[in-house]
Design a protein around this motif. Structure first.
Motif: not given
Length: 298
Positions: A133, A174-175, A178-179, A194-195
């Motif tokens: 993350g 996003d990564t 998770g972000l 969304g994070f």
């Protein structure tokens, strides 16, 4: 608090101004309340509010609205380190000077340069290291450099942090893993974002209904709480030798799988975390391992 009134000029002015000048010892909470009252008066009573480089907030409105705002501010600031000044305006107010207030300075900077990025290292099955993350938060040093010494007071730092944090959603994709994005609780909208929002410890008093992470608490506060009742999907805990004094049962009740141990500088700190069951880390040690992983995969 010092209240001053400038002599009125000839004729009843159509507009007037109320100046709020916080002193260096004004508590951040009182500063935030005063600023919110000014903004509410501007929004609901046909006025406008602006800030200047010397830290003054200025509300321009009709005299009845200013009088109501002055009474409300006086009740909040009574005896505190701040000054209220009312000014009569004989001519229409000049346009707000742009480029000098805190908001104008920050809005002119690309927000990506005002953020700090903390990669998170995790360990998968068999102890294999992997990216787990990315935490993104306002950079205190970058914000201070952008604003300069005129905005060095704690209330301004807090206000600037919130402004930068609100601009970050939607900017950072996003990564892997998770972000984790730092936000003030009041910036959370309806529904799950969304994070994973990372909220300050004060959010624990009224946890949001969506999954969230917590920035802390610190070691001293952790020693005083029931770890099994601490909410939050993820706990970002800064590595502190004082954490080592907490018993193993504390970590079992806390749930070490929820923890991201931050500021891990060396293998000894990581080994201690792993011994407690913690499997996610950030800091110089984690950055070095992630760099090795990137070289191997690249």
């Amino acid at each position: 608090m010092i209240a001053l009134t400038h002599p009125a000029q000839d004729g009843p002015p159509p507009m007037a101004a109320l100046l709020f000048r916080p002193g260096p010892n004004l508590a951040p909470e009182a500063h935030r309340i005063a600023r919110a009252l000014l903004e509410d008066a501007a929004r609901n009573r046909g006025g406008r509010v602006s800030s200047t480089a010397d830290g003054t907030w200025r509300l321009v409105a009709a005299p009845p609205a200013l009088d109501m705002a002055r009474r409300a501010l006086s009740a909040v600031l009574n005896g505190r380190d701040a000054a209220l000044v009312t000014e009569a305006l004989a001519v229409p107010p000049a346009p707000i000077e742009t480029g000098t207030g805190l908001e104008a300075i920050l809005s002119a900077r690309p927000v990506i340069g005002l953020l700090e990025f903390r990669p998170i290292l995790g360990f998968g099955p068999g102890g294999v290291p992997r990216p787990a993350g990315l935490r993104v938060l306002p950079s205190a040093s970058a914000i201070a450099s952008a604003l300069g010494p005129a905005w060095a007071g704690e209330p301004w730092k807090s206000h600037a942090w919130g402004l930068v944090a609100r601009r970050a959603p939607g900017l950072v994709p996003d990564t892997e893993g998770g972000l984790h994005l730092d936000l003030p609780p009041e910036a959370l909208g309806e529904g799950a974002p969304g994070f994973l929002p990372v909220l300050p410890p004060r959010a624990l008093a009224c946890p949001p209904p969506v999954p969230f992470a917590v920035d802390g608490p610190g070691a001293a506060a952790l020693a005083l709480i029931d770890p099994a009742r601490l909410p939050g999907a993820v706990l970002h805990l800064a590595h502190d030798p004082a954490l080592h004094a907490l018993p193993g049962e504390f970590w079992r009740q806390l749930g070490p799988g929820r923890v991201v141990l931050e500021g891990v500088a060396d293998a000894a700190a990581a080994e201690w975390g792993l011994a407690q069951g913690i499997a996610r880390f950030s800091g110089p040690w984690a950055d070095r391992l992630l760099a090795v992983l990137r070289r191997r995969s690249g």
